[in-house]
Write a protein that holds these residues in place. Structure first.
Motif, PDB file in Angstrom:
ATOM      1  N   LEU A  12       0.822  -1.206   0.000  1.00 32.78           N
ATOM      2  CA  LEU A  12       0.000   0.000   0.000  1.00 32.78           C
ATOM      3  C   LEU A  12       0.859   1.260   0.000  1.00 32.78           C
ATOM      4  N   ASN A  13       1.891   1.261   0.807  1.00 32.30           N
ATOM      5  CA  ASN A  13       2.756   2.434   0.878  1.00 32.30           C
ATOM      6  C   ASN A  13       3.552   2.628  -0.410  1.00 32.30           C
ATOM      7  N   ALA A  14       3.963   1.546  -1.045  1.00 36.17           N
ATOM      8  CA  ALA A  14       4.719   1.641  -2.293  1.00 36.17           C
ATOM      9  C   ALA A  14       3.833   2.136  -3.441  1.00 36.17           C
ATOM     10  N   ALA A  15       2.539   1.879  -3.359  1.00 34.18           N
ATOM     11  CA  ALA A  15       1.624   2.279  -4.428  1.00 34.18           C
ATOM     12  C   ALA A  15       1.242   3.754  -4.351  1.00 34.18           C
ATOM     13  N   ARG A  16       1.644   4.416  -3.292  1.00 31.69           N
ATOM     14  CA  ARG A  16       1.257   5.820  -3.079  1.00 31.69           C
ATOM     15  C   ARG A  16       1.676   6.692  -4.262  1.00 31.69           C
ATOM     16  N   THR A  17       0.738   7.521  -4.764  1.00 34.90           N
ATOM     17  CA  THR A  17       1.031   8.465  -5.837  1.00 34.90           C
ATOM     18  C   THR A  17       0.877   9.913  -5.373  1.00 34.90           C
ATOM     19  N   ILE A  18       0.236  10.113  -4.242  1.00 33.80           N
ATOM     20  CA  ILE A  18       0.031  11.444  -3.675  1.00 33.80           C
ATOM     21  C   ILE A  18       1.197  11.753  -2.746  1.00 33.80           C
ATOM     22  N   ASP A  19       1.631  13.004  -2.760  1.00 33.61           N
ATOM     23  CA  ASP A  19       2.765  13.409  -1.924  1.00 33.61           C
ATOM     24  C   ASP A  19       2.532  13.043  -0.461  1.00 33.61           C
ATOM     25  N   LEU A  20       3.556  12.551   0.177  1.00 36.56           N
ATOM     26  CA  LEU A  20       3.473  12.101   1.566  1.00 36.56           C
ATOM     27  C   LEU A  20       2.978  13.204   2.497  1.00 36.56           C
ATOM     28  N   SER A  21       3.289  14.450   2.179  1.00 32.51           N
ATOM     29  CA  SER A  21       2.853  15.555   3.042  1.00 32.51           C
ATOM     30  C   SER A  21       1.333  15.625   3.166  1.00 32.51           C
ATOM     31  N   ARG A  22       0.614  15.179   2.147  1.00 36.31           N
ATOM     32  CA  ARG A  22      -0.858  15.183   2.201  1.00 36.31           C
ATOM     33  C   ARG A  22      -1.359  14.214   3.274  1.00 36.31           C
ATOM     34  N   TYR A  23      -0.711  13.066   3.398  1.00 37.98           N
ATOM     35  CA  TYR A  23      -1.078  12.103   4.439  1.00 37.98           C
ATOM     36  C   TYR A  23      -0.716  12.662   5.816  1.00 37.98           C
ATOM     37  N   GLU A  24       0.416  13.357   5.883  1.00 35.24           N
ATOM     38  CA  GLU A  24       0.855  13.953   7.141  1.00 35.24           C
ATOM     39  C   GLU A  24      -0.124  15.032   7.597  1.00 35.24           C
ATOM     40  N   GLU A  25      -0.706  15.779   6.640  1.00 34.66           N
ATOM     41  CA  GLU A  25      -1.717  16.789   6.980  1.00 34.66           C
ATOM     42  C   GLU A  25      -2.914  16.155   7.688  1.00 34.66           C
ATOM     43  N   GLU A  26      -3.185  14.898   7.378  1.00 38.06           N
ATOM     44  CA  GLU A  26      -4.299  14.171   7.991  1.00 38.06           C
ATOM     45  C   GLU A  26      -3.883  13.468   9.293  1.00 38.06           C
ATOM     46  N   ARG A  31       0.596   6.043   3.818  1.00 36.41           N
ATOM     47  CA  ARG A  31      -0.697   5.738   3.212  1.00 36.41           C
ATOM     48  C   ARG A  31      -1.464   4.694   4.026  1.00 36.41           C
ATOM     49  N   PHE A  32      -0.770   3.673   4.485  1.00 33.97           N
ATOM     50  CA  PHE A  32      -1.450   2.640   5.264  1.00 33.97           C
ATOM     51  C   PHE A  32      -2.099   3.237   6.509  1.00 33.97           C
ATOM     52  N   GLY A  33      -1.379   4.097   7.221  1.00 32.76           N
ATOM     53  CA  GLY A  33      -1.937   4.729   8.413  1.00 32.76           C
ATOM     54  C   GLY A  33      -3.194   5.512   8.109  1.00 32.76           C
ATOM     55  N   TYR A  34      -3.201   6.184   6.972  1.00 31.10           N
ATOM     56  CA  TYR A  34      -4.383   6.943   6.557  1.00 31.10           C
ATOM     57  C   TYR A  34      -5.561   6.004   6.305  1.00 31.10           C
ATOM     58  N   ILE A  35      -5.313   4.923   5.572  1.00 27.44           N
ATOM     59  CA  ILE A  35      -6.371   3.955   5.270  1.00 27.44           C
ATOM     60  C   ILE A  35      -6.891   3.321   6.562  1.00 27.44           C
TER      61      ILE A  35
END
Length: 87
Positions: A12-26, A31-35
């Protein structure tokens, strides 16, 4: 730990296409933590949310995935599926 296989988390983390900072904003560091948080916040089964995330693709994490999980949690269609009822 989450009970989710490490291979799934890494995939899941390797498939990420959105900048990591967007997940950090949440409030997540990947990505896995967000899901995982999305599933927990809506009372959804994590494995099912992962399946939906895989189906929609990583570019839909903050749009289609979120909307799908929110709508399902509100009873628009498949709430029993995301909560793991009958699994």
């Amino acid at each position: 730990m989450t009970g989710t296989p490490l291979a799934t988390i890494l995939r899941l983390n390797a498939a990420r296409t959105i900048d990591l900072s967007r997940y950090e904003e949440e409030g997540n560091f990947d990505r896995f933590g967000y899901i995982k948080d999305l599933a927990e916040n809506h009372g959804a089964d994590l494995a099912t949310v992962i399946e939906i995330a895989d189906l929609l693709g990583p570019e839909e994490d903050f749009d289609g995935l979120e909307t799908t999980i929110e709508d399902a949690a509100e009873g628009f269609g498949f709430g029993a599926i995301i909560s793991g009822v009958g699994q």
